[in-house]
Design a protein around this motif. Structure first.
Motif, PDB file in Angstrom:
ATOM      1  N   ASP A 157       0.841  -1.193   0.000  1.00  0.00           N
ATOM      2  CA  ASP A 157       0.000   0.000   0.000  1.00  0.00           C
ATOM      3  C   ASP A 157       0.881   1.250   0.000  1.00  0.00           C
ATOM      4  O   ASP A 157       1.828   1.346   0.768  1.00  0.00           O
ATOM      5  N   GLY A 158       0.575   2.166  -0.877  1.00  0.00           N
ATOM      6  CA  GLY A 158       1.314   3.414  -0.967  1.00  0.00           C
ATOM      7  C   GLY A 158       2.373   3.423  -2.056  1.00  0.00           C
ATOM      8  O   GLY A 158       2.754   4.483  -2.554  1.00  0.00           O
ATOM      9  N   VAL A 159       2.872   2.262  -2.450  1.00  0.00           N
ATOM     10  CA  VAL A 159       3.933   2.201  -3.467  1.00  0.00           C
ATOM     11  C   VAL A 159       3.419   2.642  -4.842  1.00  0.00           C
ATOM     12  O   VAL A 159       4.074   3.451  -5.513  1.00  0.00           O
ATOM     13  N   PRO A 160       2.255   2.157  -5.310  1.00  0.00           N
ATOM     14  CA  PRO A 160       1.797   2.617  -6.632  1.00  0.00           C
ATOM     15  C   PRO A 160       1.650   4.141  -6.712  1.00  0.00           C
ATOM     16  O   PRO A 160       2.053   4.754  -7.705  1.00  0.00           O
ATOM     17  N   ALA A 161       1.118   4.761  -5.676  1.00  0.00           N
ATOM     18  CA  ALA A 161       0.962   6.222  -5.688  1.00  0.00           C
ATOM     19  C   ALA A 161       2.318   6.911  -5.766  1.00  0.00           C
ATOM     20  O   ALA A 161       2.488   7.896  -6.498  1.00  0.00           O
ATOM     21  N   ARG A 162       3.307   6.398  -5.029  1.00  0.00           N
ATOM     22  CA  ARG A 162       4.658   6.978  -5.068  1.00  0.00           C
ATOM     23  C   ARG A 162       5.266   6.821  -6.455  1.00  0.00           C
ATOM     24  O   ARG A 162       5.932   7.722  -6.959  1.00  0.00           O
ATOM     25  N   LEU A 163       5.065   5.655  -7.065  1.00  0.00           N
ATOM     26  CA  LEU A 163       5.607   5.422  -8.409  1.00  0.00           C
ATOM     27  C   LEU A 163       4.949   6.341  -9.430  1.00  0.00           C
ATOM     28  O   LEU A 163       5.630   6.899 -10.307  1.00  0.00           O
ATOM     29  N   LEU A 164       3.637   6.516  -9.331  1.00  0.00           N
ATOM     30  CA  LEU A 164       2.937   7.416 -10.261  1.00  0.00           C
ATOM     31  C   LEU A 164       3.384   8.853 -10.063  1.00  0.00           C
ATOM     32  O   LEU A 164       3.571   9.598 -11.041  1.00  0.00           O
ATOM     33  N   ASP A 165       3.571   9.269  -8.831  1.00  0.00           N
ATOM     34  CA  ASP A 165       4.069  10.610  -8.557  1.00  0.00           C
ATOM     35  C   ASP A 165       5.462  10.789  -9.149  1.00  0.00           C
ATOM     36  O   ASP A 165       5.765  11.807  -9.780  1.00  0.00           O
ATOM     37  N   TRP A 166       6.323   9.807  -8.957  1.00  0.00           N
ATOM     38  CA  TRP A 166       7.681   9.848  -9.501  1.00  0.00           C
ATOM     39  C   TRP A 166       7.639   9.963 -11.024  1.00  0.00           C
ATOM     40  O   TRP A 166       8.354  10.761 -11.620  1.00  0.00           O
ATOM     41  N   ALA A 167       6.777   9.154 -11.673  1.00  0.00           N
ATOM     42  CA  ALA A 167       6.670   9.190 -13.136  1.00  0.00           C
ATOM     43  C   ALA A 167       6.107  10.521 -13.622  1.00  0.00           C
ATOM     44  O   ALA A 167       6.533  11.035 -14.660  1.00  0.00           O
ATOM     45  N   SER A 168       5.181  11.106 -12.871  1.00  0.00           N
ATOM     46  CA  SER A 168       4.598  12.387 -13.290  1.00  0.00           C
ATOM     47  C   SER A 168       5.615  13.522 -13.253  1.00  0.00           C
ATOM     48  O   SER A 168       5.432  14.550 -13.888  1.00  0.00           O
ATOM     49  N   ARG A 169       6.711  13.320 -12.522  1.00  0.00           N
ATOM     50  CA  ARG A 169       7.769  14.315 -12.461  1.00  0.00           C
ATOM     51  C   ARG A 169       8.859  14.055 -13.509  1.00  0.00           C
ATOM     52  O   ARG A 169       9.926  14.653 -13.467  1.00  0.00           O
ATOM     53  N   GLY A 170       8.569  13.164 -14.464  1.00  0.00           N
ATOM     54  CA  GLY A 170       9.478  12.976 -15.594  1.00  0.00           C
ATOM     55  C   GLY A 170      10.201  11.651 -15.657  1.00  0.00           C
ATOM     56  O   GLY A 170      10.955  11.405 -16.599  1.00  0.00           O
ATOM     57  N   GLY A 171      10.006  10.764 -14.696  1.00  0.00           N
ATOM     58  CA  GLY A 171      10.693   9.466 -14.732  1.00  0.00           C
ATOM     59  C   GLY A 171      10.015   8.507 -15.685  1.00  0.00           C
ATOM     60  O   GLY A 171       8.809   8.560 -15.921  1.00  0.00           O
ATOM     61  N   LEU A 172      10.806   7.611 -16.263  1.00  0.00           N
ATOM     62  CA  LEU A 172      10.266   6.562 -17.137  1.00  0.00           C
ATOM     63  C   LEU A 172       9.916   5.362 -16.281  1.00  0.00           C
ATOM     64  O   LEU A 172      10.793   4.798 -15.612  1.00  0.00           O
ATOM     65  N   LEU A 173       8.657   5.002 -16.259  1.00  0.00           N
ATOM     66  CA  LEU A 173       8.186   3.881 -15.444  1.00  0.00           C
ATOM     67  C   LEU A 173       7.754   2.753 -16.363  1.00  0.00           C
ATOM     68  O   LEU A 173       6.821   2.911 -17.139  1.00  0.00           O
ATOM     69  N   TYR A 174       8.441   1.629 -16.288  1.00  0.00           N
ATOM     70  CA  TYR A 174       8.090   0.439 -17.058  1.00  0.00           C
ATOM     71  C   TYR A 174       7.331  -0.506 -16.153  1.00  0.00           C
ATOM     72  O   TYR A 174       7.778  -0.816 -15.037  1.00  0.00           O
ATOM     73  N   LEU A 175       6.163  -0.944 -16.610  1.00  0.00           N
ATOM     74  CA  LEU A 175       5.383  -1.929 -15.874  1.00  0.00           C
ATOM     75  C   LEU A 175       5.242  -3.175 -16.745  1.00  0.00           C
ATOM     76  O   LEU A 175       4.726  -3.098 -17.862  1.00  0.00           O
ATOM     77  N   GLY A 176       5.725  -4.300 -16.255  1.00  0.00           N
ATOM     78  CA  GLY A 176       5.572  -5.558 -16.985  1.00  0.00           C
ATOM     79  C   GLY A 176       4.111  -5.993 -16.968  1.00  0.00           C
ATOM     80  O   GLY A 176       3.277  -5.426 -16.259  1.00  0.00           O
ATOM     81  N   ALA A 177       3.807  -7.008 -17.768  1.00  0.00           N
ATOM     82  CA  ALA A 177       2.436  -7.523 -17.848  1.00  0.00           C
ATOM     83  C   ALA A 177       1.954  -7.951 -16.470  1.00  0.00           C
ATOM     84  O   ALA A 177       2.615  -8.723 -15.786  1.00  0.00           O
ATOM     85  N   GLY A 178       0.840  -7.415 -16.022  1.00  0.00           N
ATOM     86  CA  GLY A 178       0.265  -7.760 -14.729  1.00  0.00           C
ATOM     87  C   GLY A 178       0.951  -7.115 -13.537  1.00  0.00           C
ATOM     88  O   GLY A 178       0.643  -7.468 -12.401  1.00  0.00           O
ATOM     89  N   ALA A 179       1.849  -6.194 -13.777  1.00  0.00           N
ATOM     90  CA  ALA A 179       2.586  -5.573 -12.667  1.00  0.00           C
ATOM     91  C   ALA A 179       1.673  -4.702 -11.822  1.00  0.00           C
ATOM     92  O   ALA A 179       0.827  -3.989 -12.349  1.00  0.00           O
ATOM     93  N   GLY A 180       1.890  -4.775 -10.512  1.00  0.00           N
ATOM     94  CA  GLY A 180       1.177  -3.893  -9.593  1.00  0.00           C
ATOM     95  C   GLY A 180      -0.258  -4.256  -9.401  1.00  0.00           C
ATOM     96  O   GLY A 180      -1.021  -3.565  -8.785  1.00  0.00           O
TER      97      GLY A 180
END
Length: 180
Positions: A157-180
């Protein structure tokens, strides 16, 4: 890289075992790679014919020249090695303990296999890699990375929101099939 990543926030040195039941070339290549990835202690170990940490019982004398070559080369630059560190990566794999717990039974960890394959692909493409845990993401340690790769099926809990926030600030976020 997993051991280095696990130790780096506490400033701990790490070491590992290099099993010498491989070819001489493999033992040498693995030894130099371990040193280049930040290992500060490398133990050579064999299973036989008797388990022994220094291989005194082994009949595989063809291994000795590469052990001598490695230890002499490493010893010649030991002070420089001990005062250095691998370059900081701009790419990290996100390791999910939650997925490991979720996948214990009955499956055999396809997400872990995907993570290992992705690790090998990125390493062979020449990217140095760090490994971040879910706790690292929650602690804000993803900042400074340009790309994060996530394969785990479940995240704390909380990790997906942190990852989305990080990506919204310009990071490249790769999610494999079924990730998260």
């Amino acid at each position: 890289d997993v051991l280095r990543s696990a130790c780096k926030y506490r400033g701990l040195a790490y070491g590992l075992y290099n099993m010498i039941n491989r070819t001489a070339w493999d033992v040498g290549a693995k030894s130099f790679a371990e040193l280049g990835h930040g290992a500060r202690m490398i133990n050579f170990y064999t299973y036989g014919p008797y388990p022994d940490a220094c291989d005194t019982q082994s009949q595989r004398r063809e291994i000795y020249p590469i052990l001598q070559e490695f230890t002499h080369a490493a010893g010649a630059v030991e002070d420089e090695i001990l005062n250095s560190a691998p370059i900081r990566s701009k790419v990290a794999l996100v390791y999910s303990h939650t997925t490991d717990l979720w996948d214990l039974i009955p499956r055999k960890g396809l997400f872990g296999e995907e993570l290992m394959g992705l690790y090998l692909l990125l390493r062979h493409l020449g990217y140095p890699l760090d490994v971040l845990t879910e706790d690292d993401v929650l602690a804000g340690r993803a900042d400074g990375y340009e790309a994060l790769f996530v394969t785990g099926s479940h995240l704390r809990d909380g990790v997906p929101a942190r990852l989305l926030d990080w990506a919204s600030r310009g990071g490249l976020l790769y999610l494999g099939a079924g990730a998260g």
